[in-house]
Design an enzyme around this catalytic site. Sequence first.
Site, mmCIF file in Angstrom:
data_model
loop_
_atom_site.group_PDB
_atom_site.id
_atom_site.type_symbol
_atom_site.label_atom_id
_atom_site.label_comp_id
_atom_site.label_asym_id
_atom_site.label_seq_id
_atom_site.Cartn_x
_atom_site.Cartn_y
_atom_site.Cartn_z
ATOM 1 N N ASP A 13 0.832 -1.207 0.000
ATOM 2 C CA ASP A 13 0.000 0.000 0.000
ATOM 3 C C ASP A 13 0.869 1.262 0.000
ATOM 4 O O ASP A 13 1.999 1.245 0.491
ATOM 5 C CB ASP A 13 -0.898 -0.033 1.241
ATOM 6 C CG ASP A 13 -2.057 0.949 1.129
ATOM 7 O OD1 ASP A 13 -2.349 1.414 0.003
ATOM 8 O OD2 ASP A 13 -2.670 1.258 2.160
ATOM 9 N N ASN A 61 -10.760 -2.995 -6.247
ATOM 10 C CA ASN A 61 -9.998 -1.975 -6.994
ATOM 11 C C ASN A 61 -10.604 -1.661 -8.373
ATOM 12 O O ASN A 61 -10.247 -0.651 -8.989
ATOM 13 C CB ASN A 61 -8.530 -2.389 -7.166
ATOM 14 C CG ASN A 61 -7.710 -2.259 -5.904
ATOM 15 O OD1 ASN A 61 -6.747 -3.000 -5.688
ATOM 16 N ND2 ASN A 61 -8.062 -1.316 -5.025
#
Length: 234
Positions: A13, A61
């Site tokens: 991330d 996503n």
Amino acid sequence: MNAAGLHVAIVMDGNGRWATARGLPRRRGHEAGARTVRTTVEAAAALGVEMLTLYAFSSDNWKRPPREVGALLALFRRYLDAERARLRDQGIRLSIVGRRDRIPLSLLATIERAERETAAGTTMHLRVAIDYSARDALIDAARLASGARVTRERFAELLGEVQHGGAARDVDLLIRTGGEHRLSDFLLWECAYAELWFTPRAWPDFNAELLRSALDEFASRDRRFGALPDAAAS
Ligand code: FPP
């Protein structure tokens, strides 16, 4: 640190924030992240990690702007094309974990080729999660399991069938970069007894030294799997 036999999973991330902080478009953060993937894979293999699972694209996503999604899918394709020979030469077997029915055909062909060409690798099993949702995988496996008498071992095999990439294997150490402290629908079954390690560093700034720090801390943890330490059990 000898990480022999371990399954390490990483939530990569912080690419977007890394790029924004430098006045760059987010895709440049993902590109920098792809370079970190390469160095981390090499470092993990050198340390003896047996299985490395990287979270590259979650099923959620797809909600990102189409331009970013397109840039990520193109990046995965470039990465696989550029790396498959190197992975094969290093004895690293590559598998993609997740749904395959929404992946563009050109990327799917690249995935299948990279998997085929690295299938004989025995040094480390690298699994990259693309269009992956642990909850969806659990639902799919539960559907297959319904009616049967299912053990944990059998359920792990069913999970492997629905999400590809081999039977679900317990994660020993889960690393998350980028400062957030959550699992984000990653390997929920496999992380039942995982040790968790977080760093505020963004993924493009992750490196072999941080991987070693995480593994060193892992080695100092007392893993009891719900039991008592030996001394207390007597
Ligand atoms: C999370 O950062 C990262 C992603 C959604 C993509 C991960 C992809 C890579 C590391 C690129 C290359 C991968 C491979 C396998 C070649 P974010 O965009 O959510 O960052 P933010 O939280 O700072 O916005």
